[in-house]
Design an enzyme around this catalytic site. Structure first.
Site, PDB file in Angstrom:
ATOM      1  N   GLU A  32      17.536 -23.243  -7.728  1.00  0.00           N
ATOM      2  CA  GLU A  32      17.632 -21.849  -7.675  1.00  0.00           C
ATOM      3  C   GLU A  32      18.127 -20.688  -7.878  1.00  0.00           C
ATOM      4  OE1 GLU A  32      14.673 -20.239  -8.442  1.00  0.00           O
ATOM      5  OE2 GLU A  32      14.816 -18.634  -7.240  1.00  0.00           O
TER       6      GLU A  32
ATOM      7  N   LYS B 266       6.704 -10.596 -16.190  1.00  0.00           N
ATOM      8  CA  LYS B 266       6.851 -11.090 -14.795  1.00  0.00           C
ATOM      9  C   LYS B 266       5.878 -11.914 -14.642  1.00  0.00           C
ATOM     10  CE  LYS B 266       7.743 -10.505 -10.434  1.00  0.00           C
ATOM     11  NZ  LYS B 266       8.054 -11.018  -9.549  1.00  0.00           N
TER      12      LYS B 266
ATOM     13  N   CYS C 132       0.718  -1.309   0.278  1.00  0.00           N
ATOM     14  CA  CYS C 132      -0.451  -0.014  -0.073  1.00  0.00           C
ATOM     15  C   CYS C 132       0.865   0.784   0.337  1.00  0.00           C
ATOM     16  CB  CYS C 132      -1.135   0.118   0.872  1.00  0.00           C
ATOM     17  SG  CYS C 132      -2.147  -1.633   0.937  1.00  0.00           S
TER      18      CYS C 132
ATOM     19  N   LYS D 101      18.266 -18.226 -11.288  1.00  0.00           N
ATOM     20  CA  LYS D 101      18.617 -16.603 -11.128  1.00  0.00           C
ATOM     21  C   LYS D 101      19.785 -16.189 -11.693  1.00  0.00           C
ATOM     22  CE  LYS D 101      15.816 -15.731  -9.196  1.00  0.00           C
ATOM     23  NZ  LYS D 101      14.825 -15.658  -8.946  1.00  0.00           N
TER      24      LYS D 101
ATOM     25  N   GLU E 299      18.638 -16.033 -15.472  1.00  0.00           N
ATOM     26  CA  GLU E 299      17.633 -15.555 -16.129  1.00  0.00           C
ATOM     27  C   GLU E 299      18.289 -13.906 -15.970  1.00  0.00           C
ATOM     28  OE1 GLU E 299      14.523 -14.934 -14.248  1.00  0.00           O
ATOM     29  OE2 GLU E 299      14.584 -16.167 -12.293  1.00  0.00           O
TER      30      GLU E 299
ATOM     31  N   HIS F 226      27.607 -39.640 -13.916  1.00  0.00           N
ATOM     32  CA  HIS F 226      26.395 -40.439 -14.614  1.00  0.00           C
ATOM     33  C   HIS F 226      26.594 -39.332 -16.203  1.00  0.00           C
ATOM     34  CE1 HIS F 226      25.937 -43.222 -11.921  1.00  0.00           C
ATOM     35  NE2 HIS F 226      25.471 -42.573 -11.289  1.00  0.00           N
TER      36      HIS F 226
ATOM     37  N   ARG G 272       4.337   0.709  -6.638  1.00  0.00           N
ATOM     38  CA  ARG G 272       4.706   0.234  -5.363  1.00  0.00           C
ATOM     39  C   ARG G 272       3.468  -1.465  -5.793  1.00  0.00           C
ATOM     40  NH1 ARG G 272       6.417   1.785  -0.573  1.00  0.00           N
ATOM     41  NH2 ARG G 272       5.230   1.175   0.883  1.00  0.00           N
TER      42      ARG G 272
ATOM     43  N   TRP H  74      -3.008  -2.352  -1.727  1.00  0.00           N
ATOM     44  CA  TRP H  74      -2.258  -3.683  -1.888  1.00  0.00           C
ATOM     45  C   TRP H  74      -2.894  -4.869  -1.302  1.00  0.00           C
ATOM     46  CZ3 TRP H  74       0.263  -6.587  -5.402  1.00  0.00           C
ATOM     47  CH2 TRP H  74       0.255  -7.527  -5.239  1.00  0.00           C
TER      48      TRP H  74
ATOM     49  N   ASN I  43      -0.910   0.971   5.888  1.00  0.00           N
ATOM     50  CA  ASN I  43       0.436  -0.079   5.704  1.00  0.00           C
ATOM     51  C   ASN I  43       0.471  -0.761   5.695  1.00  0.00           C
ATOM     52  OD1 ASN I  43       1.434  -1.144   3.979  1.00  0.00           O
ATOM     53  ND2 ASN I  43       3.041   0.185   3.632  1.00  0.00           N
ATOM     54  N   GLY I  44       0.599  -2.064   6.111  1.00  0.00           N
ATOM     55  CA  GLY I  44       0.883  -3.384   6.676  1.00  0.00           C
ATOM     56  C   GLY I  44      -0.218  -4.307   7.413  1.00  0.00           C
TER      57      GLY I  44
HETATM   58  O1  M6R Z   1       3.536 -16.441 -10.392  1.00  0.00           O
HETATM   59  P1  M6R Z   1       3.894 -17.352 -10.505  1.00  0.00           P
HETATM   60  O2  M6R Z   1       4.774 -17.851  -9.153  1.00  0.00           O
HETATM   61  O3  M6R Z   1       3.459 -18.220 -11.005  1.00  0.00           O
HETATM   62  O4  M6R Z   1       6.044 -17.022 -11.508  1.00  0.00           O
HETATM   63  C1  M6R Z   1       6.315 -18.060 -11.950  1.00  0.00           C
HETATM   64  C2  M6R Z   1       7.350 -18.643 -12.839  1.00  0.00           C
HETATM   65  O5  M6R Z   1       7.101 -17.791 -13.956  1.00  0.00           O
HETATM   66  C3  M6R Z   1       8.258 -17.412 -12.068  1.00  0.00           C
HETATM   67  O6  M6R Z   1       9.260 -17.751 -10.741  1.00  0.00           O
HETATM   68  C4  M6R Z   1       9.611 -17.333 -12.544  1.00  0.00           C
HETATM   69  O7  M6R Z   1      10.001 -18.281 -12.847  1.00  0.00           O
HETATM   70  C5  M6R Z   1      10.485 -16.061 -12.021  1.00  0.00           C
HETATM   71  N1  M6R Z   1      11.129 -15.814 -13.526  1.00  0.00           N
HETATM   72  C6  M6R Z   1      12.032 -16.212 -11.340  1.00  0.00           C
HETATM   73  O8  M6R Z   1      12.700 -15.092 -10.857  1.00  0.00           O
END
Ligand code: M6R
Length: 608
Positions: free
Chosen positions: A481, A603, A2, A485, A488, A504, A27, A75, A101-102
Site C-alpha cells: 500500500e 476515483k 451529509c 500511494k 499513484e 532471489h 462532501r 450521504w 449529520n453523523g
Molecule cells: O472503489 P474501490 O475500493 O473498489 O476501488 C479500488 C481501487 O480502484 C482503489 O483502491 C485504487 O487502487 C485507489 N486509487 C488507491 O488509492
C-alpha cells in the site's frame, strides 16, 4: 458526508438553503431536502439525486416561502438513498423538523422503545429517532427537550432543528460532527462547513462538542449539554472559498488523512456492545460462521491490500483458510468455489467493474457473499448477500486513505468475531484485542501530528527515480500500500517486495543511494527483516524504516526511523500506513503533482 444548512433572517430562506447546500456538494450526497416555516406551519420538500432536482421541484425555493428553514444533503448510511430516507425528518404532528449529520449508534434500541410508546416510523434512518425523541421530551421548552435527547443518544451528530411553536429561532447541536454558525446583518446561518456561509459572512462561530446554539434573526446564544449559557467569540475567516471547501486543508487527500481517527472510530464503535462484537448486518448465525470452510477475499488496488492484510489476521486468529485475489484475476481464473465458502468483496465505491463481476460470479456459483463497502446503495452493496458498511463518508481524493483505514478495521472486527465464534480465542483475548482496537484512533491521531517531520524527510526524495518498499508478512502488505500511494500520486516508480525474496533477484537493482523503505512491525519477524535491511544497506541503499517503539536497534542501519506506538501485531497496518501516506503526500506536493487528481486515474473504475 451529509451537509447541513440553516437560515433565519430577513430574506426568503429556501433560496439561501439551496445556495448553501450547493457549496457543500463536494462532501458527496445522494439526496437533498429542505423544511421551511411559512408563518403557520413547517413545509418540507425532499428529492433523491442531485440538488438540481430539489431546486426544480421547489421552483428554486419559491414553493417553500418563509424566513426560517433548514436544509440537508444526505450521504446515505442507514437506509438506501430514497425520498423517504432523505432529511429533514418530522415528528408525527409535523411540528418539529430535524436534519442530521453523523451516526446515532443506539438508534435501534431507541427506535424499539419509541415504537412501544406508539411512535410510527416512516424511514429507515437513524435520524428519525431524533425527531420522535424530541417530540417525546418536548413540553414547551425546546432547549430542555434537546438536552434530554443529548443525554439519551450515543454516537455522533450535528443537528439543525426547527420547532413550529418557536418559529423565531433555529437550534443547532453538535457532537463529533462538524457544525458552524455564521453571523450576518441579513440574518444568521448554520452550516456543516464554512463555504456554505461565505457568501453572507466571514464571521463564524465554531460550535464545540456537546454544545447547542440558538439563533434568532438578531441574536446567537450558546449552551452546554446541561442548558447552561456558554460564551463564545466569532472568528474571522480569511480563507478563500476554494480552500474553505477543504476545511482549510490544501488538498482533499490531506483532509481525508486527518479524518482517519474519526473514520476508524465510526467503523469500530457501533459494532462493539458491552464488550462484544455485534455485526448485525453480517446476517450469519454462529452456526453459519462455524460452518465456513474457506474465505475468498476479492478486491482491487488498495482494497486488495486491506484484504491481503486481513488474510494474516483471519487465518491467525480464526484459523480459517483465506485466499486473496485481485478481482481482475479472480473473475477469469475459474477459481474453485465450493459450498460453505464465503466470498468477501471489498470496495470503497461499490462500483468497481472487476469487483462487481467477481461478486456476480461468486453468487452464480452458489457462494455466500459479503460486501465491505463505503457507498450505501452502490451496486456491490445492493447485490451482495450481506453488506457491512465502512462509515468513512465520501472520499474525494483519488488516492484512498480514510476508506482504506476503515476497510482494515472492518476486517479486524470480522476476524475477531469469527475467531470467538469458532472457539479459537476466549473472552480474555477478545477483551485484549478490543482494547487495542479502540486505541487505534488516538494512536493514528498522534502519528498524524508528526507530519512536519515527515514532510522534511520527504523533501529528500523529490528527485528519486525508483523506491523499494520491503517487509515480511503484514509488513509486506503495508509495503504494497505504501508503494501504491507513492507511485499513484508522485509518479515515482516504486515496488513492494517481500523482504525475504530480495536475494532471489531484485537485490541486483540496489546500488549507491537507492531509496529503500523498510517496514518492520512484526516482532516475530523483526530480526529477519533487520538482516534484509543490512543486506540492502551494505549495497548502498538509503534506508528509511517504520517499526515499533522500542526497536532502536534499527537506528544502526536505517538513516531515518519512524516509530509507531505499541499495538497488537495484527493491527500494525492501521498505524504504519499513516507515515507512509504522509510521506507520499509530501513527496507529491514537493514535486508539484496534482495530488487529488493524479494523471490517468479515476476515483471509481467502472470499466474493465
Ligand atoms: O472503489 P474501490 O475500493 O473498489 O476501488 C479500488 C481501487 O480502484 C482503489 O483502491 C485504487 O487502487 C485507489 N486509487 C488507491 O488509492
Amino acid at each position: 458526508m451529509c451537509g447541513i444548512v440553516g437560515y433565519i433572517g430577513k430574506k426568503q430562506a429556501a433560496p439561501i438553503l439551496l445556495d448553501g447546500l450547493s457549496k457543500l456538494e463536494y462532501r458527496g450526497y445522494d439526496s437533498a431536502g429542505m423544511a421551511v416555516y411559512d408563518g403557520k406551519q413547517i413545509h418540507m420538500s425532499k428529492a433523491t439525486g442531485r440538488l438540481k432536482v430539489l431546486s426544480e421541484i421547489t421552483h428554486e425555493g419559491a414553493t417553500l416561502p418563509g424566513f426560517v428553514g433548514i436544509g440537508h444533503t444526505r450521504w446515505a448510511t442507514h437506509g438506501a438513498p430514497t425520498d423517504s430516507n432523505a432529511h429533514p425528518h418530522f415528528n408525527e404532528t409535523e411540528t418539529i423538523a430535524v436534519v442530521h449529520n453523523g451516526i446515532i449508534e443506539n438508534y435501534l434500541k431507541l427506535k424499539k422503545k419509541l415504537i412501544e410508546r406508539g411512535y410510527e416510523f416512516h424511514s429507515e434512518t437513524d435520524t428519525e429517532v431524533l425527531a420522535h425523541l424530541l417530540d417525546l421530551y418536548y413540553k414547551g421548552d425546546p432547549l430542555q427537550a434537546i438536552t434530554k435527547v443529548m443525554h439519551r443518544v450515543e454516537g455522533s451528530y450535528a443537528l439543525g432543528i426547527i420547532f413550529a411553536d418557536h418559529p423565531d429561532v433555529i437550534y443547532a447541536v453538535r457532537k463529533d460532527s462538524p457544525l458552524i454558525v455564521g453571523k450576518s446583518e441579513e440574518g444568521n446561518l448554520i452550516a456543516s462547513d464554512v463555504p456554505a456561509v461565505l457568501k453572507y459572512t466571514r464571521d463564524v462561530y465554531f460550535i464545540e462538542n456537546e454544545e447547542i446554539a440558538r439563533l434568532s434573526e438578531q441574536d446567537i446564544e450558546f449552551f452546554n449539554v446541561d442548558g447552561e449559557p456558554v460564551e463564545k467569540e466569532a472568528k474571522r475567516i480569511e480563507w478563500d472559498i476554494h480552500a474553505a471547501e477543504k476545511g482549510g486543508y490544501e488538498h482533499f487527500m490531506l483532509k481525508e488523512m486527518n479524518e482517519q481517527p474519526k473514520t476508524v472510530r465510526d467503523t469500530i464503535n457501533p459494532r462493539i456492545k458491552d464488550g462484544q462484537i455485534v455485526i448485525e448486518e453480517l446476517g450469519m448465525s454462529d452456526e453459519e460462521i462455524r460452518a465456513i470452510r474457506k474465505i475468498h477475499i476479492v478486491a482491487c488496488g488498495s482494497a486488495y491490500h486491506t484484504g491481503f492484510t486481513a488474510k494474516y489476521v483471519l487465518e491467525g486468529l480464526a484459523r480459517v483458510p483465506v485466499e486473496v485475489d485481485l478481482a481482475s484475476e479472480f473473475r477469469y481464473r475459474n477459481p474453485i468455489l465450493e459450498e460453505g465458502e464465503l466470498v468477501i468483496i471489498i470496495s470503497q465505491s461499490g462500483e468497481t467493474a472487476d469487483s462487481l463481476a467477481a461478486l456476480r460470479m461468486a453468487k452464480e456459483r452458489g457462494c455466500q457473499t459479503l460486501g465491505i463497502v463505503n457507498v450505501v446503495g452502490s451496486s456491490i452493496a445492493r447485490e451482495a448477500d450481506q453488506v457491512m458498511y465502512t462509515w468513512a463518508g465520501p472520499e474525494i481524493a483519488v488516492a484512498t486513505t480514510k476508506a482504506y483505514s476503515a476497510q482494515l478495521v472492518a476486517q479486524y472486527l470480522l476476524a475477531i468475531k469469527f475467531a470467538q465464534v469458532r472457539g479459537e480465542i476466549g473472552e480474555t483475548q477478545v477483551a485484549e484485542l478490543l482494547r487495542d482496537l479502540k486505541k487505534l484512533p488516538d494512536q493514528i491521531e498522534m502519528l498524524l501530528s508528526h507530519k512536519e517531520r515527515i514532510q522534511k524527510y520527504a523533501n529528500r526524495y523529490l528527485a528519486s527515480k525508483d523506491v523499494f518498499f520491503i517487509g515480511r508478512g503484514i509488513d509486506y502488505a503495508i509495503s504494497m500500500e505504501g508503494s501504491l500511494k507513492l507511485k499513484e500520486i508522485s509518479y515515482i516508480h516504486s515496488e513492494a517486495y517481500a523482504a525475504g525474496e530480495l536475494k532471489h533477484g531484485t537485490i541486483s537493482l540496489i546500488e549507491e543511494g537507492t531509496p529503500v523503505i523498510a517496514v518492520a512491525t512484526q516482532d516475530d519477524l523483526f530480526k529477519k527483516t533487520l538482516s534484509n535491511i543490512v543486506e540492502v544497506q551494505t549495497r548502498g541503499a538509503f534506508v528509511m524504516a517504520v517499526t515499533n517503539a522500542g526497536n532502536t536497534e534499527i537506528e544502526k542501519t536505517a538513516e531515518y526511523v519512524i516509530y509507531i506506538p505499541q499495538t497488537n501485531p495484527y493491527f500494525t497496518n492501521s498505524l504504519a500506513i499513516i507515515p507512509l501516506q504522509l510521506f507520499s503526500y509530501y513527496v507529491a506536493v514537493g514535486k508539484g503533482c496534482d495530488v487529488d487528481k493524479p494523471r490517468n486515474l479515476a476515483k471509481s473504475v467502472t470499466v474493465e
